[in-house]
Design a protein around this motif. Structure first.
Motif, PDB file in Angstrom:
ATOM      1  N   ALA A  13       0.996  -1.135  -0.149  1.00 58.63           N
ATOM      2  CA  ALA A  13       0.056   0.022  -0.023  1.00 58.63           C
ATOM      3  C   ALA A  13       0.954   1.078   0.028  1.00 58.63           C
ATOM      4  CB  ALA A  13      -0.925  -0.056   1.251  1.00 58.63           C
ATOM      5  N   LEU A  14       1.842   1.187   0.521  1.00 63.41           N
ATOM      6  CA  LEU A  14       2.852   2.295   0.757  1.00 63.41           C
ATOM      7  C   LEU A  14       3.268   2.681  -0.608  1.00 63.41           C
ATOM      8  CD1 LEU A  14       5.268   1.809   3.624  1.00 63.41           C
ATOM      9  CD2 LEU A  14       3.420   3.652   3.527  1.00 63.41           C
ATOM     10  N   LEU A  15       3.486   1.853  -1.775  1.00 66.00           N
ATOM     11  CA  LEU A  15       3.539   2.005  -3.047  1.00 66.00           C
ATOM     12  C   LEU A  15       2.293   2.525  -3.890  1.00 66.00           C
ATOM     13  CD1 LEU A  15       5.883  -1.082  -3.771  1.00 66.00           C
ATOM     14  CD2 LEU A  15       6.571   1.377  -3.537  1.00 66.00           C
ATOM     15  N   VAL A  16       1.238   1.829  -3.697  1.00 68.11           N
ATOM     16  CA  VAL A  16       0.144   2.182  -4.745  1.00 68.11           C
ATOM     17  C   VAL A  16      -0.709   3.365  -3.974  1.00 68.11           C
ATOM     18  CG1 VAL A  16       0.196  -0.119  -5.574  1.00 68.11           C
ATOM     19  CG2 VAL A  16      -1.019   0.343  -3.723  1.00 68.11           C
ATOM     20  N   PRO A  81      -4.614   1.718  12.814  1.00 66.41           N
ATOM     21  CA  PRO A  81      -5.675   2.409  12.739  1.00 66.41           C
ATOM     22  C   PRO A  81      -6.102   2.313  11.266  1.00 66.41           C
ATOM     23  CG  PRO A  81      -3.711   3.556  13.628  1.00 66.41           C
ATOM     24  CD  PRO A  81      -3.480   2.168  13.363  1.00 66.41           C
ATOM     25  N   ARG A  82      -5.379   1.865  10.117  1.00 64.17           N
ATOM     26  CA  ARG A  82      -5.865   1.618   8.884  1.00 64.17           C
ATOM     27  C   ARG A  82      -6.160   0.420   8.362  1.00 64.17           C
ATOM     28  NH1 ARG A  82      -1.875   5.346   9.944  1.00 64.17           N
ATOM     29  NH2 ARG A  82      -1.908   7.392   8.552  1.00 64.17           N
ATOM     30  N   LEU A  83      -6.291  -0.505   9.271  1.00 59.80           N
ATOM     31  CA  LEU A  83      -6.645  -1.994   9.005  1.00 59.80           C
ATOM     32  C   LEU A  83      -7.784  -1.930   7.930  1.00 59.80           C
ATOM     33  CD1 LEU A  83      -5.637  -4.121  12.018  1.00 59.80           C
ATOM     34  CD2 LEU A  83      -4.378  -3.814   9.561  1.00 59.80           C
ATOM     35  N   PRO A  84      -9.035  -1.722   8.262  1.00 55.66           N
ATOM     36  CA  PRO A  84     -10.111  -1.659   7.311  1.00 55.66           C
ATOM     37  C   PRO A  84      -9.883  -1.076   5.741  1.00 55.66           C
ATOM     38  CG  PRO A  84     -11.048  -1.155   9.285  1.00 55.66           C
ATOM     39  CD  PRO A  84      -9.506  -0.951   9.246  1.00 55.66           C
ATOM     40  N   ALA A  85      -9.079   0.132   5.838  1.00 58.31           N
ATOM     41  CA  ALA A  85      -8.859   0.662   4.529  1.00 58.31           C
ATOM     42  C   ALA A  85      -7.729  -0.149   3.900  1.00 58.31           C
ATOM     43  CB  ALA A  85      -8.423   2.030   4.900  1.00 58.31           C
ATOM     44  N   LEU A  86      -6.723  -0.668   4.648  1.00 56.16           N
ATOM     45  CA  LEU A  86      -5.540  -1.712   3.882  1.00 56.16           C
ATOM     46  C   LEU A  86      -6.082  -2.907   3.512  1.00 56.16           C
ATOM     47  CD1 LEU A  86      -2.745  -2.081   3.854  1.00 56.16           C
ATOM     48  CD2 LEU A  86      -2.635  -2.740   6.146  1.00 56.16           C
ATOM     49  N   ALA A  90      -6.184  -3.895  -0.425  1.00 53.77           N
ATOM     50  CA  ALA A  90      -5.511  -5.102  -0.891  1.00 53.77           C
ATOM     51  C   ALA A  90      -6.583  -5.849  -1.755  1.00 53.77           C
ATOM     52  CB  ALA A  90      -4.794  -5.912   0.309  1.00 53.77           C
ATOM     53  N   ALA A  91      -7.728  -5.970  -0.998  1.00 52.36           N
ATOM     54  CA  ALA A  91      -8.826  -6.896  -1.867  1.00 52.36           C
ATOM     55  C   ALA A  91      -9.075  -6.376  -3.223  1.00 52.36           C
ATOM     56  CB  ALA A  91     -10.092  -6.906  -0.891  1.00 52.36           C
ATOM     57  N   ALA A  92      -9.225  -5.283  -3.404  1.00 52.60           N
ATOM     58  CA  ALA A  92      -9.220  -4.553  -4.681  1.00 52.60           C
ATOM     59  C   ALA A  92      -8.226  -4.555  -5.762  1.00 52.60           C
ATOM     60  CB  ALA A  92      -9.936  -3.279  -4.425  1.00 52.60           C
ATOM     61  N   THR A  93      -7.079  -4.284  -5.101  1.00 52.04           N
ATOM     62  CA  THR A  93      -5.845  -4.288  -6.073  1.00 52.04           C
ATOM     63  C   THR A  93      -5.687  -5.809  -6.354  1.00 52.04           C
ATOM     64  OG1 THR A  93      -4.900  -2.351  -4.661  1.00 52.04           O
ATOM     65  CG2 THR A  93      -3.275  -3.796  -6.008  1.00 52.04           C
ATOM     66  N   LEU A  94      -5.713  -6.715  -5.337  1.00 49.29           N
ATOM     67  CA  LEU A  94      -5.421  -8.036  -5.792  1.00 49.29           C
ATOM     68  C   LEU A  94      -6.715  -8.843  -6.406  1.00 49.29           C
ATOM     69  CD1 LEU A  94      -3.442  -8.970  -2.455  1.00 49.29           C
ATOM     70  CD2 LEU A  94      -2.397  -8.305  -4.821  1.00 49.29           C
TER      71      LEU A  94
END
Length: 156
Positions: A13-16, A81-86, A90-94
């Motif tokens: 996520a730090l990249l995308v 603090p970002r787990l749901p967004a993370l 990831a689910a969308a990207t992958l």
């Protein structure tokens, strides 16, 4: 496994989407996880997060509290603090919607049952984690753990 998974997802996520993960500090994101630099090791080196000897004989709470402080700051102050967004990113990207099932009410749930969920909160100790979260544009969504060092429950 939860820690390994969330750190790999965070590194990606730090990249995308660095702004989602670091707020105003987003310009640092891609550089922090560039494998040509040593900083990527901070995110993916789990040697300071897992016990040095197996099988683990200490209670799980003590094992979590023995995690290296820098690793705990990353896990609980920046990533948690970002787990749901993370996980959603990831689910969308992958293109793997089942990834969202590995988060239960905001808590990593890869191998933990619902009854074990309180274990996640044990490592959330110290006001400094709230400061780190705010510095990167997030807010912790739960109170600090009532467990002090060595798993002693603090009353107050």
């Amino acid at each position: 496994m939860n820690v390994a998974l969330l750190r790999v997802l965070f590194t990606h996520a730090l990249l995308v989407r660095p702004r989602l993960m670091l707020g105003r500090s987003a310009p640092l994101g891609p550089r922090l996880v560039d494998p040509r630099h040593r900083t990527v090791k901070w995110f993916l080196d789990l040697g300071r997060s897992f016990p040095p000897v197996y099988p683990v004989t200490l209670p799980t709470e003590d094992t979590i509290l023995d995690e290296h402080p820098l690793a705990r700051m990353l896990d609980y102050g920046v990533i948690a603090p970002r787990l749901p967004a993370l996980y959603a990113l990831a689910a969308a990207t992958l293109e793997e919607p089942r990834l969202m099932t590995l988060l239960d009410a905001g808590v990593p749930a890869y191998v933990w049952s619902r009854a074990e969920r309180p274990l996640w909160y044990v490592g959330n100790t110290g006001a400094h984690l709230r400061l780190i979260a705010r510095t990167t544009g997030a807010h912790l969504r739960w109170p600090p753990s009532p467990a002090g060092r060595r798993g002693v429950v603090l009353h107050g």
